[in-house]
Write an enzyme that holds these catalytic residues in place. Sequence first.
Site, PDB file in Angstrom:
ATOM      1  N   SER A 141       8.340   4.061  -3.128  1.00 32.05           N
ATOM      2  CA  SER A 141       8.142   4.230  -4.566  1.00 32.05           C
ATOM      3  C   SER A 141       8.731   5.518  -5.121  1.00 32.05           C
ATOM      4  O   SER A 141       8.937   5.615  -6.330  1.00 32.05           O
ATOM      5  CB  SER A 141       6.646   4.172  -4.897  1.00 32.05           C
ATOM      6  OG  SER A 141       5.923   5.134  -4.154  1.00 32.05           O
ATOM      7  N   ASP A 185       0.645  10.001 -11.712  1.00 32.80           N
ATOM      8  CA  ASP A 185      -0.371   8.948 -11.739  1.00 32.80           C
ATOM      9  C   ASP A 185      -1.347   9.024 -10.568  1.00 32.80           C
ATOM     10  O   ASP A 185      -2.041   8.052 -10.281  1.00 32.80           O
ATOM     11  CB  ASP A 185       0.302   7.575 -11.765  1.00 32.80           C
ATOM     12  CG  ASP A 185       1.195   7.335 -10.548  1.00 32.80           C
ATOM     13  OD1 ASP A 185       1.232   8.194  -9.646  1.00 32.80           O
ATOM     14  OD2 ASP A 185       1.855   6.271 -10.494  1.00 32.80           O
ATOM     15  N   HIS A 202       2.232   9.625  -7.499  1.00 31.78           N
ATOM     16  CA  HIS A 202       3.632   9.989  -7.684  1.00 31.78           C
ATOM     17  C   HIS A 202       3.776  11.226  -8.562  1.00 31.78           C
ATOM     18  O   HIS A 202       2.825  11.639  -9.233  1.00 31.78           O
ATOM     19  CB  HIS A 202       4.393   8.811  -8.291  1.00 31.78           C
ATOM     20  CG  HIS A 202       4.183   7.538  -7.531  1.00 31.78           C
ATOM     21  ND1 HIS A 202       3.240   6.593  -7.898  1.00 31.78           N
ATOM     22  CD2 HIS A 202       4.753   7.088  -6.396  1.00 31.78           C
ATOM     23  CE1 HIS A 202       3.257   5.594  -7.028  1.00 31.78           C
ATOM     24  NE2 HIS A 202       4.158   5.875  -6.099  1.00 31.78           N
TER      25      HIS A 202
END
Length: 371
Positions: free
Chosen positions: A35, A340, A343
């Site tokens: 991610s 978040d 991240h």
Amino acid sequence: MKFICAFFFFFVVSYGHAKQNSQKPYSSIYAFGDSYTDTGNFVAMLGSGPGIWINNLPYGETFFGYPTGRCSDGRLIIDFIAEEFGLPLVPPYQADHNRSFVQGANFAVAGATAINVEFFEQNNFVSFPLLRNSLNYQLQWFDEVKISLCNCTDECKGFFNTSLFTFGEFGANDYSFILQAGKSIEEVMNTYVPQVIQLISNAIEKVIGDGAITVAVAGQLPTGCVPLFLTLFASSNKLDYDPDTKCLKAYNDLATYHNLLLVKELGRLRGKYPHTNIMYTNYYDPVINIVKHPDHFDFISTPLQTCCGKDGPYNWNATEICGMPGVSACQTPSTYLHWDGVHLTEAAHRYISTTWLNGPHAIPPIKPQCN
């Protein structure tokens, strides 16, 4: 943890012996990872149905103005690297298999592991089916792209020797799944870290065989400083926390151990492939520097807080995450390290990218240095 756009990311780089334009040393970028590198593959593979919270605002609000499938408020490190070398933002392979990937392709997927996904399912480390997105699948996708770009080994080596290959910080999702299944940190260190390092090494050798000349591989972040880990593995014992950073020591020790083994393995590969330029890109030090001295980098004085989240000691909890209705982002994401709870913000990515392009947190720096 199905809702979590998984951990991390990242990477390999390649450029040729031939004389190159000093303003544009790379003709293309091919990126692998999770991610921290994914520019839209996760959303493309799962669609935009319920529960795909990264496909909602405020994701993407800072730079793009809309969600792009990136797990941040804006650009990622891979985007800043592409911009530095005058290349288009690296397109997600799963979004359109038929487009031209002459200038690069991004194979990274949120939640990706180094160890094959089937291992986690067969050993009951997860309670839900995983996407077929682990490193072995990403290498298969690269092979599909390769067929469209070149016809034989010599031709491919000629094409890829001016390409920048990047591998993200593989391993974070592996360790997260295993730890949440109840395994100890000691077992992860002794059993699974060596496996992850070996799989990363195998992937590096694979792309070198395909023509990669320069390979940059990212290490782990200080995961003991990540709000997700700080919340899931919170301890009542103050001795479990580093007094300087307020991060969980054991999880940072795990990341440090992974990085030490990775650096050692990259050294072995440099000796085996002296014609290549194998780089180590360091996430740990720039992030820990921000945590220790946020004011030096214009970040808020509580650097473990999440910008986009709700409740909990770190403004993060597992039932109300960024992108869900009623969960809002802070007014100034550029002053936050964490976006978040898992991240980083665009501001953090921007800073780290400068330390990778120019040093000191990439050895050697990604940007070719003048003699």
